[in-house]
Motif scaffolding. Structure first.
Motif, short mmCIF file in Angstrom:
data_model
loop_
_atom_site.label_atom_id
_atom_site.label_comp_id
_atom_site.label_asym_id
_atom_site.label_seq_id
_atom_site.Cartn_x
_atom_site.Cartn_y
_atom_site.Cartn_z
N ASN A 103 -25.20 20.44 -84.35
CA ASN A 103 -24.66 19.61 -85.44
C ASN A 103 -23.71 18.56 -84.86
O ASN A 103 -23.58 18.43 -83.64
N GLY A 104 -23.01 17.86 -85.72
CA GLY A 104 -22.09 16.81 -85.30
C GLY A 104 -20.90 17.31 -84.51
O GLY A 104 -20.22 16.54 -83.85
N HIS A 105 -20.64 18.61 -84.56
CA HIS A 105 -19.54 19.21 -83.79
C HIS A 105 -20.00 19.66 -82.40
O HIS A 105 -19.21 20.19 -81.63
N HIS A 113 -26.47 24.33 -84.93
CA HIS A 113 -26.48 24.16 -86.38
C HIS A 113 -26.74 25.53 -87.03
O HIS A 113 -27.62 26.26 -86.60
N PRO A 167 -19.42 30.07 -82.34
CA PRO A 167 -20.41 29.01 -82.11
C PRO A 167 -21.32 29.32 -80.92
O PRO A 167 -20.95 30.08 -80.02
#
Length: 147
Positions: free
Chosen positions: A52-54, A58, A93
């Motif tokens: 994802n954007g982090h 995802h 994560p």
């Protein structure tokens, strides 16, 4: 962990065909490592197109990965079985390049319904997510639970 591209030779009847038709798992590199009625172990490497954007895996891919292990565990009995409901708890994560394992274990079956837990781990054993799925058998006869 090496890339596994086939189905275990001792897989229950019908599992090889199910995996062959599973274009999603095959296209994402999700491999079926072990499978038996009520159990499945799958592997997946987090790719650059899975973040994802982090910059972390995802959640949708982690859910899909756990859901796939759940599907193979509950379909190991033979009759067509699908998810009735499912939930996931993301704990840590995962990053690009992480090798992940999803281990699905049947908790209980009653008639056409079942409950399965899936633990998603990094290859070092660190738990990334926990998933619980409830299954329902669509066709065929329910087999008695294994001992």
């Amino acid at each position: 962990m090496g890339v596994h591209t086939g189905v275990p030779v001792d897989a229950p009847a019908g599992i090889a065909e199910l995996y062959e038709r599973d274009r999603t798992c095959r296209s994402l590199g999700i491999a079926l490592v072990e499978v038996a009625p009520g159990r499945a172990l799958m592997s997946m490497r987090v790719g650059e197109d899975m973040v994802n954007g982090h910059g972390m895996a995802h959640g949708g891919f982690l859910f899909l990965f756990a859901d796939a292990a759940f599907a193979y565990a509950c379909n190991g009995y033979g009759p067509v079985t699908v998810a009735q409901s499912a939930q996931v708890t993301f704990l840590l994560p995962a990053a690009v390049g992480d090798e992940l394992l999803a281990e699905a274990v049947e908790r209980t079956r009653s008639g056409r319904n079942g409950v399965y837990d899936v633990t998603v781990r990094r290859s070092d054993g660190t738990v990334v997510a926990e998933f619980r799925g409830q299954s329902v058998m669509l066709s065929g006869r329910a087999r008695p639970p294994r001992d």
